[in-house]
Every structure is written in structure tokens, then in C-alpha cells.
Enzyme design. Sequence first.
Site, PDB file in Angstrom:
ATOM      1  N   LYS A   1       0.811  -1.224   0.000  1.00 50.24           N
ATOM      2  CA  LYS A   1       0.000   0.000   0.000  1.00 50.24           C
ATOM      3  C   LYS A   1       0.845   1.275   0.000  1.00 50.24           C
ATOM      4  CE  LYS A   1      -4.007  -2.222   2.024  1.00 50.24           C
ATOM      5  NZ  LYS A   1      -4.977  -2.321   3.109  1.00 50.24           N
TER       6      LYS A   1
ATOM      7  N   ASP B   1      -9.949   2.168   2.931  1.00 49.92           N
ATOM      8  CA  ASP B   1      -9.995   1.330   4.147  1.00 49.92           C
ATOM      9  C   ASP B   1     -10.690   2.052   5.302  1.00 49.92           C
ATOM     10  OD1 ASP B   1      -8.787  -0.974   3.205  1.00 49.92           O
ATOM     11  OD2 ASP B   1      -6.766  -0.367   3.816  1.00 49.92           O
TER      12      ASP B   1
HETATM   13  P1  NAP Z   1       1.309  -4.534   8.221  1.00 47.92           P
HETATM   14  O1  NAP Z   1       1.577  -3.220   7.569  1.00 47.92           O
HETATM   15  O2  NAP Z   1       2.170  -5.706   7.933  1.00 47.92           O
HETATM   16  O3  NAP Z   1       1.341  -4.245   9.829  1.00 47.92           O
HETATM   17  C1  NAP Z   1       1.202  -5.290  10.739  1.00 47.92           C
HETATM   18  C2  NAP Z   1       0.964  -4.719  12.140  1.00 47.92           C
HETATM   19  O4  NAP Z   1       0.656  -5.815  13.030  1.00 47.92           O
HETATM   20  C3  NAP Z   1       2.164  -4.000  12.737  1.00 47.92           C
HETATM   21  O5  NAP Z   1       1.700  -2.952  13.547  1.00 47.92           O
HETATM   22  C4  NAP Z   1       2.821  -5.117  13.574  1.00 47.92           C
HETATM   23  O6  NAP Z   1       3.592  -4.625  14.662  1.00 47.92           O
HETATM   24  C5  NAP Z   1       1.596  -5.813  14.110  1.00 47.92           C
HETATM   25  N1  NAP Z   1       1.823  -7.218  14.487  1.00 47.92           N
HETATM   26  C6  NAP Z   1       2.139  -8.237  13.661  1.00 47.92           C
HETATM   27  N2  NAP Z   1       2.210  -9.405  14.357  1.00 47.92           N
HETATM   28  C7  NAP Z   1       1.927  -9.091  15.650  1.00 47.92           C
HETATM   29  C8  NAP Z   1       1.845  -9.853  16.848  1.00 47.92           C
HETATM   30  N3  NAP Z   1       2.067 -11.173  16.842  1.00 47.92           N
HETATM   31  N4  NAP Z   1       1.513  -9.214  18.003  1.00 47.92           N
HETATM   32  C9  NAP Z   1       1.261  -7.875  18.007  1.00 47.92           C
HETATM   33  N5  NAP Z   1       1.355  -7.094  16.897  1.00 47.92           N
HETATM   34  C10 NAP Z   1       1.681  -7.700  15.739  1.00 47.92           C
HETATM   35  O7  NAP Z   1      -0.174  -5.028   7.937  1.00 47.92           O
HETATM   36  P2  NAP Z   1      -1.454  -4.110   7.657  1.00 47.92           P
HETATM   37  O8  NAP Z   1      -1.575  -3.819   6.206  1.00 47.92           O
HETATM   38  O9  NAP Z   1      -1.408  -2.965   8.604  1.00 47.92           O
HETATM   39  O10 NAP Z   1      -2.645  -5.128   8.012  1.00 47.92           O
HETATM   40  C11 NAP Z   1      -2.913  -5.503   9.349  1.00 47.92           C
HETATM   41  C12 NAP Z   1      -4.082  -6.471   9.378  1.00 47.92           C
HETATM   42  O11 NAP Z   1      -5.290  -5.817   9.006  1.00 47.92           O
HETATM   43  C13 NAP Z   1      -3.907  -7.651   8.429  1.00 47.92           C
HETATM   44  O12 NAP Z   1      -4.237  -8.831   9.121  1.00 47.92           O
HETATM   45  C14 NAP Z   1      -4.903  -7.381   7.318  1.00 47.92           C
HETATM   46  O13 NAP Z   1      -5.414  -8.582   6.781  1.00 47.92           O
HETATM   47  C15 NAP Z   1      -5.987  -6.606   8.045  1.00 47.92           C
HETATM   48  N6  NAP Z   1      -6.733  -5.697   7.161  1.00 47.92           N
HETATM   49  C16 NAP Z   1      -8.058  -5.912   6.989  1.00 47.92           C
HETATM   50  C17 NAP Z   1      -8.797  -5.068   6.186  1.00 47.92           C
HETATM   51  C18 NAP Z   1     -10.270  -5.293   6.013  1.00 47.92           C
HETATM   52  O14 NAP Z   1     -10.842  -4.778   5.062  1.00 47.92           O
HETATM   53  N7  NAP Z   1     -10.911  -6.021   6.906  1.00 47.92           N
HETATM   54  C19 NAP Z   1      -8.178  -4.003   5.527  1.00 47.92           C
HETATM   55  C20 NAP Z   1      -6.814  -3.786   5.734  1.00 47.92           C
HETATM   56  C21 NAP Z   1      -6.096  -4.655   6.541  1.00 47.92           C
HETATM   57  P3  NAP Z   1       5.145  -4.200  14.465  1.00 47.92           P
HETATM   58  O15 NAP Z   1       5.115  -2.785  13.963  1.00 47.92           O
HETATM   59  O16 NAP Z   1       5.726  -4.316  15.822  1.00 47.92           O
HETATM   60  O17 NAP Z   1       5.745  -5.165  13.475  1.00 47.92           O
END
Ligand code: NAP
Length: 267
Positions: free
Chosen positions: A66, A103
Site C-alpha cells: 500500500k 480502508d
Molecule cells: P502490516 O503493515 O504488515 O502491519 C502489521 C501490524 O501488526 C504491525 O503494527 C505489527 O507490529 C503488528 N503485528 C504483527 N504481528 C503481531 C503480533 N504477533 N503481536 C502484536 N502485533 C503484531 O499489515 P497491515 O496492512 O497494517 O494489516 C494488518 C491487518 O489488518 C492484516 O491482518 C490485514 O489482513 C488486516 N486488514 C483488513 C482489512 C479489512 O478490510 N478487513 C483491511 C486492511 C487490513 P510491528 O510494527 O511491531 O511489526
Amino acid sequence: MADRYAVIGHPVAHSKSPWIHAAFARQTGQDLDYGCIEAPIEGFARAVDEFRAAGGRGANVTLPFKEQAFSYCGGEASARARAAAAVNTLRFEGASVYGDNTDGVGLVIDLERNLGRAIAGKRLLLMGAGGAARGVLQPLLQRGPAVLRIANRTARRAEALARLFQDVKGGGFDDLAGGSYDLLINATSAGLANEAPPLPGGIFAPGAFAYDMVYGRDTPFLAQARDAGAATSDGLGMLVEQAAESFQLWRGKRPDTAPVLAALRGR
Ligand code: NAP
């Protein structure tokens, strides 16, 4: 030939977006073809260039591209995408590219309209500091929560994100001890690893609502919230609502999301 769209990510094979957009197209009588493109981790821009050269009219962008999609737009992006510095929707017209981030509005519509949960006046905790958290911050703030706090595993990322907005505090999970919140939104990917963010006891205020952006599974965070007496939802409604906003940007019509969400829940 039908207009072509796609979701671009890595991995992307599991995506429900092709099914959702096919349902929107049937409902609104639009002739379009929507597929999946798995771009190599180092090959996002090239994959988009190739899709455009093959006639692609627009794309959704998902993890982990993104931020790169925002750069790809070269500044031609909506105010909400610029605030997030992240793009999940691209529209191609000839040589021009336009980026948007749907989003945040998808989350707000799901919370307020589908789930009947107010954001205004609530104490809100947003967990995560990745692309998803970044994308929803400004639309959430515009709804007027009483407090908005960001907590992230890597505390400095939450602190840096919070600094971009007025009256938002950010830090690690340890800093949350002693506080409680009415609306807790998990924008981390912890649930995908069957883990929960490490929340202190007492964090769920009486009557709290807990939302996990991860969809299609019961996550440890949602189980923890239920145990604490909170009502819960996964992120499937956000997925459908953000898709409807993208569809509107491309086709000029907003589909009725309710039957699509109901069908997806029943699948
Ligand atoms: P991203 O950029 O990879 O960020 C991941 C985030 O999760 C970071 O803040 C990371 O912390 C944290 N994290 C990962 N593993 C963790 C753990 N075991 N314990 C605590 N924190 C953890 O991903 P993203 O794009 O932000 O997406 C995040 C989630 O939202 C995904 O699962 C995605 O599928 C979901 N999502 C859903 C929608 C929807 O329409 N429903 C839309 C967008 C995203 P660190 O900074 O410490 O690494």
C-alpha cells in the site's frame, strides 16, 4: 471486451475481492472482469505497469504494497490517501493514475451503519501501526472520538504515527496499564498467527466493543474481548465496504453492500 480490474498483493490467492466485485458487477449490471495478481515482493511497480499495458482500468492493492502504491501515484491521490501515505485503490485512465484509500471509510461505515456502534465521544484504542492503522486514523478522527490512542508492538512506530495527528498518543502495549477503552480496534496482523496483542487487564470498559480487522476467523483478541464481556466483530464488513467505495470510484455507482455481506457470511 469487459473492463479489467484486479487485486495486487503478496500473497493474494486467498483474497475474497474477486468474489465481492463480481457480486457488485452482477447487482449493478456492469460488465467487468476482476482477477488476482500476485506481484513479487520486489516487483510491485512492474506488475502494475504490465497490468496497465494489458488494458487494466483499476486495481486494489493489499499487503505489503500500500505504501508503494502511494509512491506509484506520484502525488495524484485523494486527501485521505495522502494523509495515510498509503493507497489501496488505483484508477488508470490513459497515461494517468489516481490513488485513493478506502480502508478508513470502509471501517467507519461498517462500525456506524452496519454494526450500529458510535465512534463520536468514545475512548478509542487502535492497535497496530502498519498500513491498515495508518489508513484508518484520519477517518476515525473525523468522527470525533473523545480519546484516540495507538498501541503497537514496536512502540516507536506508534509514537511516530501518533505525531502525524493532533491529540493522538502512541506507544507500546506496556503503556496501556490502568486505562480502559469503549472501542478497541485491532489493526495488527497478530490474529493471522493466532496471537493476540498483549493487553493489560481492565482494558475493556463496561459495554466495550471490540473489532478485529482480520476476517473469516475467530481471533484470540476477539475471544479475549468476549471473556471480558465486550461485544465483538471481525473485519468482513470493512472488507465489503472498502470494496464498495473502490467500485464507486471506478464505475460511478455504489453497490448495495448488505446482500453481498450476508452472502459472504453464509458461504
Ligand atoms: P502490516 O503493515 O504488515 O502491519 C502489521 C501490524 O501488526 C504491525 O503494527 C505489527 O507490529 C503488528 N503485528 C504483527 N504481528 C503481531 C503480533 N504477533 N503481536 C502484536 N502485533 C503484531 O499489515 P497491515 O496492512 O497494517 O494489516 C494488518 C491487518 O489488518 C492484516 O491482518 C490485514 O489482513 C488486516 N486488514 C483488513 C482489512 C479489512 O478490510 N478487513 C483491511 C486492511 C487490513 P510491528 O510494527 O511491531 O511489526
